[in-house]
Scaffold this active site. Structure first.
Site, mmCIF file in Angstrom:
data_model
loop_
_atom_site.group_PDB
_atom_site.id
_atom_site.type_symbol
_atom_site.label_atom_id
_atom_site.label_comp_id
_atom_site.label_asym_id
_atom_site.label_seq_id
_atom_site.Cartn_x
_atom_site.Cartn_y
_atom_site.Cartn_z
ATOM 1 N N ASP A 131 0.785 -1.227 0.000
ATOM 2 C CA ASP A 131 0.000 0.000 0.000
ATOM 3 C C ASP A 131 0.827 1.293 0.000
ATOM 4 N N CYS A 214 -14.119 10.263 -3.501
ATOM 5 C CA CYS A 214 -14.339 8.863 -3.122
ATOM 6 C C CYS A 214 -14.579 8.762 -1.616
ATOM 7 N N CYS A 241 -15.656 2.251 1.654
ATOM 8 C CA CYS A 241 -16.844 2.032 0.821
ATOM 9 C C CYS A 241 -16.584 0.838 -0.093
ATOM 10 N N CYS A 244 -18.624 0.110 -5.396
ATOM 11 C CA CYS A 244 -18.205 -0.184 -6.774
ATOM 12 C C CYS A 244 -17.758 -1.637 -6.927
ATOM 13 N N CYS A 248 -20.056 -5.143 -8.970
ATOM 14 C CA CYS A 248 -19.292 -5.630 -10.128
ATOM 15 C C CYS A 248 -19.659 -7.079 -10.462
HETATM 16 C C1 B12 Z 1 -4.040 6.149 -3.123
HETATM 17 C C2 B12 Z 1 -4.857 4.897 -2.979
HETATM 18 C C3 B12 Z 1 -6.228 5.043 -2.771
HETATM 19 C C4 B12 Z 1 -6.944 6.380 -2.972
HETATM 20 C C5 B12 Z 1 -7.070 6.622 -4.508
HETATM 21 C C6 B12 Z 1 -7.597 5.390 -5.248
HETATM 22 C C7 B12 Z 1 -7.191 5.301 -6.723
HETATM 23 N N1 B12 Z 1 -8.033 4.655 -7.477
HETATM 24 O O1 B12 Z 1 -6.148 5.744 -7.122
HETATM 25 C C8 B12 Z 1 -8.275 6.137 -2.207
HETATM 26 C C9 B12 Z 1 -8.107 6.604 -0.769
HETATM 27 C C10 B12 Z 1 -9.512 6.801 -2.788
HETATM 28 C C11 B12 Z 1 -8.339 4.609 -2.226
HETATM 29 C C12 B12 Z 1 -9.514 3.904 -2.110
HETATM 30 C C13 B12 Z 1 -9.590 2.518 -2.094
HETATM 31 N N2 B12 Z 1 -8.557 1.655 -2.084
HETATM 32 CO CO1 B12 Z 1 -6.694 2.198 -2.333
HETATM 33 N N3 B12 Z 1 -4.895 2.530 -2.764
HETATM 34 C C14 B12 Z 1 -4.253 3.626 -3.030
HETATM 35 C C15 B12 Z 1 -2.771 3.324 -3.360
HETATM 36 C C16 B12 Z 1 -1.945 3.611 -2.105
HETATM 37 C C17 B12 Z 1 -2.171 4.064 -4.545
HETATM 38 C C18 B12 Z 1 -3.044 4.069 -5.806
HETATM 39 C C19 B12 Z 1 -2.481 5.009 -6.846
HETATM 40 O O2 B12 Z 1 -1.294 5.004 -7.109
HETATM 41 N N4 B12 Z 1 -3.333 5.831 -7.412
HETATM 42 C C20 B12 Z 1 -2.945 6.745 -8.450
HETATM 43 C C21 B12 Z 1 -3.489 6.267 -9.785
HETATM 44 C C22 B12 Z 1 -3.130 7.189 -10.939
HETATM 45 O O3 B12 Z 1 -2.853 5.073 -10.003
HETATM 46 P P1 B12 Z 1 -3.626 3.733 -10.426
HETATM 47 O O4 B12 Z 1 -5.074 3.756 -10.121
HETATM 48 O O5 B12 Z 1 -2.803 2.585 -9.968
HETATM 49 O O6 B12 Z 1 -3.616 3.970 -11.958
HETATM 50 C C23 B12 Z 1 -3.392 3.055 -12.891
HETATM 51 C C24 B12 Z 1 -4.640 2.427 -13.501
HETATM 52 O O7 B12 Z 1 -5.834 3.096 -13.140
HETATM 53 C C25 B12 Z 1 -4.295 2.448 -14.950
HETATM 54 N N5 B12 Z 1 -5.136 3.213 -15.831
HETATM 55 C C26 B12 Z 1 -5.394 4.509 -15.789
HETATM 56 N N6 B12 Z 1 -6.120 4.865 -16.834
HETATM 57 C C27 B12 Z 1 -6.322 3.763 -17.579
HETATM 58 C C28 B12 Z 1 -7.009 3.580 -18.750
HETATM 59 C C29 B12 Z 1 -7.060 2.315 -19.282
HETATM 60 C C30 B12 Z 1 -7.784 2.139 -20.567
HETATM 61 C C31 B12 Z 1 -6.453 1.225 -18.607
HETATM 62 C C32 B12 Z 1 -6.532 -0.136 -19.156
HETATM 63 C C33 B12 Z 1 -5.753 1.440 -17.413
HETATM 64 C C34 B12 Z 1 -5.709 2.709 -16.928
HETATM 65 O O8 B12 Z 1 -3.006 3.055 -15.084
HETATM 66 C C35 B12 Z 1 -2.798 3.876 -13.986
HETATM 67 C C36 B12 Z 1 -1.395 4.237 -13.732
HETATM 68 O O9 B12 Z 1 -0.971 5.191 -14.579
HETATM 69 C C37 B12 Z 1 -2.857 1.773 -3.655
HETATM 70 C C38 B12 Z 1 -1.619 0.971 -3.287
HETATM 71 C C39 B12 Z 1 -0.471 1.210 -4.232
HETATM 72 N N7 B12 Z 1 0.691 1.537 -3.679
HETATM 73 O O10 B12 Z 1 -0.610 1.113 -5.436
HETATM 74 C C40 B12 Z 1 -4.095 1.328 -2.812
HETATM 75 C C41 B12 Z 1 -4.986 0.220 -3.370
HETATM 76 C C42 B12 Z 1 -5.215 0.492 -4.815
HETATM 77 N N8 B12 Z 1 -6.251 0.401 -2.655
HETATM 78 C C43 B12 Z 1 -6.882 -0.686 -2.412
HETATM 79 C C44 B12 Z 1 -8.186 -0.748 -1.856
HETATM 80 C C45 B12 Z 1 -8.641 -2.112 -1.324
HETATM 81 C C46 B12 Z 1 -9.007 0.392 -1.794
HETATM 82 C C47 B12 Z 1 -10.504 0.451 -1.433
HETATM 83 C C48 B12 Z 1 -11.322 -0.723 -1.950
HETATM 84 C C49 B12 Z 1 -10.659 0.559 0.110
HETATM 85 C C50 B12 Z 1 -12.087 0.710 0.614
HETATM 86 N N9 B12 Z 1 -12.871 -0.347 0.657
HETATM 87 O O11 B12 Z 1 -12.515 1.777 0.973
HETATM 88 C C51 B12 Z 1 -10.924 1.792 -2.090
HETATM 89 C C52 B12 Z 1 -11.392 1.587 -3.547
HETATM 90 C C53 B12 Z 1 -11.693 2.852 -4.292
HETATM 91 C C54 B12 Z 1 -11.447 2.697 -5.802
HETATM 92 N N10 B12 Z 1 -12.496 2.537 -6.587
HETATM 93 O O12 B12 Z 1 -10.297 2.743 -6.238
HETATM 94 C C55 B12 Z 1 -6.106 -1.910 -2.898
HETATM 95 C C56 B12 Z 1 -6.744 -2.445 -4.187
HETATM 96 C C57 B12 Z 1 -6.645 -3.948 -4.400
HETATM 97 C C58 B12 Z 1 -7.141 -4.325 -5.777
HETATM 98 N N11 B12 Z 1 -7.711 -5.505 -5.889
HETATM 99 O O13 B12 Z 1 -7.032 -3.602 -6.717
HETATM 100 C C59 B12 Z 1 -4.650 -1.289 -3.083
HETATM 101 C C60 B12 Z 1 -3.836 -1.918 -4.191
HETATM 102 C C61 B12 Z 1 -3.951 -1.453 -1.721
HETATM 103 C C62 B12 Z 1 -3.471 -2.882 -1.448
HETATM 104 N N12 B12 Z 1 -2.186 -3.060 -1.187
HETATM 105 O O14 B12 Z 1 -4.216 -3.827 -1.474
HETATM 106 N N13 B12 Z 1 -7.109 4.061 -2.442
HETATM 107 S S1 SF4 Z 2 -16.989 -5.110 -14.857
HETATM 108 FE FE1 SF4 Z 2 -18.467 -3.436 -14.649
HETATM 109 S S2 SF4 Z 2 -18.646 -3.058 -12.456
HETATM 110 FE FE2 SF4 Z 2 -16.799 -4.315 -12.754
HETATM 111 S S3 SF4 Z 2 -15.141 -2.798 -12.889
HETATM 112 FE FE3 SF4 Z 2 -15.815 -3.216 -14.985
HETATM 113 S S4 SF4 Z 2 -17.338 -1.621 -15.409
HETATM 114 FE FE4 SF4 Z 2 -17.056 -1.688 -13.197
HETATM 115 S S1 SF4 Z 3 -18.309 3.442 -5.078
HETATM 116 FE FE1 SF4 Z 3 -16.081 3.127 -5.238
HETATM 117 S S2 SF4 Z 3 -15.313 5.018 -6.179
HETATM 118 FE FE2 SF4 Z 3 -17.405 5.449 -5.432
HETATM 119 S S3 SF4 Z 3 -17.162 6.280 -3.396
HETATM 120 FE FE3 SF4 Z 3 -17.411 4.061 -3.129
HETATM 121 S S4 SF4 Z 3 -15.287 3.232 -3.151
HETATM 122 FE FE4 SF4 Z 3 -15.192 5.322 -3.956
#
Ligand code: B12
Ligand code: SF4
Ligand code: SF4
Length: 344
Positions: A131, A214, A241, A244, A248
Site C-alpha cells: 500500500d 471517493c 466504501c 463499486c 461488479c
Molecule cells: C491512493 C490509494 C487510494 C486512494 C485513490 C484510489 C485510486 N483509485 O487511485 C483512495 C483513498 C480513494 C483509495 C480507495 C480505495 N482503495 Co486504495 N490505494 C491507493 C494506493 C496507495 C495508490 C493508488 C495510486 O497510485 N493511485 C494513483 C493512480 C493514478 O494510479 P492507479 O489507479 O494505480 O492507476 C493506474 C490504472 O488506473 C491504470 N489506468 C489509468 N487509466 C487507464 C485507462 C485504461 C484504458 C487502462 C486499461 C488502465 C488505466 O493506469 C494507472 C497508472 O498510470 C494503492 C496501493 C499502491 N501503492 O498502489 C491502494 C490500493 C489500490 N487500494 C486498495 C483498496 C482495497 C481500496 C478500497 C477498496 C478501500 C475501501 N474499501 O474503501 C478503495 C477503492 C476505491 C477505488 N475505486 O479505487 C487496494 C486495491 C486492491 C485491488 N484488488 O485492486 C490497493 C492496491 C492497496 C493494497 N495493497 O491492497 N485508495
Molecule cells: S466489470 Fe463493470 S462493475 Fe466491474 S469494474 Fe468493470 S465496469 Fe465496473
Molecule cells: S463506489 Fe467506489 S469510487 Fe465510489 S465512493 Fe465508493 S469506493 Fe469510492
C-alpha cells in the site's frame, strides 16, 4: 516460490520482469496535475521513482505480486445494492473488519524476502511493499498476470473478482515471469455498473477516479471537517466504501469467501452503532487488537464520519450526542463546528 507463498496463505501469485512503467507514469502525472490525489501529498512525491522499481531497489530484476482474499461474508444480490445500514448505524467497509492488513502482509512479505534471499537465489536483495510504498501495485499485478484493471480502477482477477489486498516484492533475483503474464484478455466490456452505482460520482470516467470524491478518501484519508456538499452522498458509509466492488459482475458471480486467512479473526461487524463512535470513539479504538485500520484517521475522524451519517440515518439519541459534541471543549474547533452545522 509460488508454493512457498501459497503455503503462507496468499491466494494470488505472479511475477513480472522489472521495467519502467512509462504509460502508467504519464497517467499518474496527469492525475496528480489534476489534483485528484487531494491531500495525499505522499503520492505526489516522486512519480519517476514510483513508476520505476529500479529506482526503488537498485538492480531490481523481478517484481513479485501476491494477493490476499479479504471477503468474509457473501455479497447481497444486485437488487439489494447499494446496501444501507439500519437506522442508527453506519456501514464499515469489508477491508477494515480484521487486524490492519498492512501489518499482516508486511510480516508475510518479510518471510518471502528471506526465502528468496536465502533459498531461491542466495545473496540477492529483496524489498516488500504493501500500500504505502513507492510502487504502483495494480499495474504490477496486471503485468504479473493476476488480472485486469477495471473501470473502477481496481485489479480484477477474472475468476475471483477484486476483494483481495495486494503486496509487492521487488527483488534483484532473476525470476521466471508467470506463464500467464500477458495481458489478460477479459475486461469490463460495455458494463458501467460501478460508475452508475458510485454515490459520489468519484469514477469520473472509465479507469479514472477522483480520490477527493471517493468515500474511502473522505472517511479515512481526509483530515479535518468534511465539506457539507459531500454529506448527502455518504449513503450510510461510515468507514471506507465497497459499492463499486459489490455491484461488479465479476464479484457478484465469482468472488470466493476467504478460508483460513492469515488476517485472523473478524473484530468488527459490517454495521456499527453511530452512538459508539459519537460517544466513545476512543473506547472503540482501544477495543481493537493493536493496530487496526481505524487507528490511522484517529478518534475525532471517526466521530466526524458518524456525525455525517447521523444527519440522515441517526436516531434522536444520536442527535443528542451530536449536540454534546458541539459543546464539548475537549473536541477540536472544526469538529464542534461540524456538529453545530449538523444540528441546523
Ligand atoms: C491512493 C490509494 C487510494 C486512494 C485513490 C484510489 C485510486 N483509485 O487511485 C483512495 C483513498 C480513494 C483509495 C480507495 C480505495 N482503495 Co486504495 N490505494 C491507493 C494506493 C496507495 C495508490 C493508488 C495510486 O497510485 N493511485 C494513483 C493512480 C493514478 O494510479 P492507479 O489507479 O494505480 O492507476 C493506474 C490504472 O488506473 C491504470 N489506468 C489509468 N487509466 C487507464 C485507462 C485504461 C484504458 C487502462 C486499461 C488502465 C488505466 O493506469 C494507472 C497508472 O498510470 C494503492 C496501493 C499502491 N501503492 O498502489 C491502494 C490500493 C489500490 N487500494 C486498495 C483498496 C482495497 C481500496 C478500497 C477498496 C478501500 C475501501 N474499501 O474503501 C478503495 C477503492 C476505491 C477505488 N475505486 O479505487 C487496494 C486495491 C486492491 C485491488 N484488488 O485492486 C490497493 C492496491 C492497496 C493494497 N495493497 O491492497 N485508495
Ligand atoms: S466489470 Fe463493470 S462493475 Fe466491474 S469494474 Fe468493470 S465496469 Fe465496473
Ligand atoms: S463506489 Fe467506489 S469510487 Fe465510489 S465512493 Fe465508493 S469506493 Fe469510492
Amino acid at each position: 516460490l509460488e508454493t512457498y507463498c501459497r503455503g503462507l496463505g496468499f491466494d494470488w501469485f505472479g511475477v513480472a520482469p522489472a521495467a519502467e512503467l512509462t504509460n502508467e507514469r504519464q497517467r499518474l502525472q496527469e492525475w496528480l496535475i489534476d489534483g485528484r490525489h487531494g491531500a495525499m501529498e505522499w503520492l505526489a512525491r516522486d512519480p519517476q521513482r514510483r513508476s520505476d522499481p529500479r529506482l526503488v531497489l537498485e538492480g531490481c530484476r523481478s517484481v513479485v505480486v501476491v494477493g490476499l482474499n479479504y471477503l468474509r461474508e457473501p455479497l447481497p444480490p444486485l437488487p439489494q445494492l447499494p446496501r444501507r445500514a439500519k437506522p442508527g448505524h453506519g456501514l464499515i467497509s469489508r477491508y477494515a473488519r480484521t487486524r490492519d492488513y498492512h501489518r499482516v502482509l508486511e510480516n508475510l512479505l518479510r518471510k518471502v524476502a528471506r526465502h528468496i534471499d536465502g533459498t531461491i537465489e542466495p545473496g540477492v536483495r529483496t524489498k516488500g511493499y504493501v500500500d504505502y510504498g513507492p510502487v504502483m501495485e495494480r499495474p504490477w499485478a496486471q503485468r504479473a498476470g493476476l488480472g485486469f484493471i477495471g473501470k473502477h480502477t481496481l485489479l480484477i482477477h477474472p475468476q475471483q473478482g477484486s476483494f483481495h489486498f495486494l503486496g509487492v516484492l521487488l527483488t534483484t533475483a532473476k525470476l521466471t515471469p508467470s506463464a500467464n503474464a500477458v495481458a489478460v484478455r477479459r475486461g469490463c466490456g460495455d458494463c458501467t455498473r460501478c460508475i452508475d452505482a458510485c454515490p459520489t460520482g468519484a469514477i469520473t470516467e472509465p479507469y479514472r477516479l477522483d480520490a477527493r470524491r471517493c468515500l474511502s478518501y473522505l472517511t479515512i484519508e481526509a483530515e479535518g471537517a468534511t465539506p457539507r456538499g459531500h454529506w448527502p452522498d455518504f449513503a450510510t458509509n461510515i468507514f471506507g466504501c465497497d459499492i463499486c466492488q459489490e455491484v461488479c459482475p465479476y464479484n457478484q458471480a465469482r468472488a470466493p469467501l476467504a478460508v483460513d486467512s492469515p488476517l485472523g479473526a473478524t473484530y468488527v461487524d459490517g454495521e456499527v452503532p453511530l452512538a459508539e463512535w459519537l460517544a466513545s470513539a476512543e473506547q472503540f479504538l482501544a477495543s481493537m487488537p493493536g493496530a487496526s485500520p481505524f487507528s490511522r484517521p484517529g478518534a475525532d475522524a471517526l466521530r466526524r464520519n458518524a456525525i455525517v451519517v447521523a444527519t440522515e440515518n441517526g436516531t434522536d439519541s444520536d442527535r443528542e450526542l451530536v449536540a454534546e459534541i458541539s459543546k464539548d471543549p475537549a473536541r477540536p474547533e472544526w469538529l464542534r463546528a461540524m456538529a453545530e452545522e449538523a444540528l441546523n
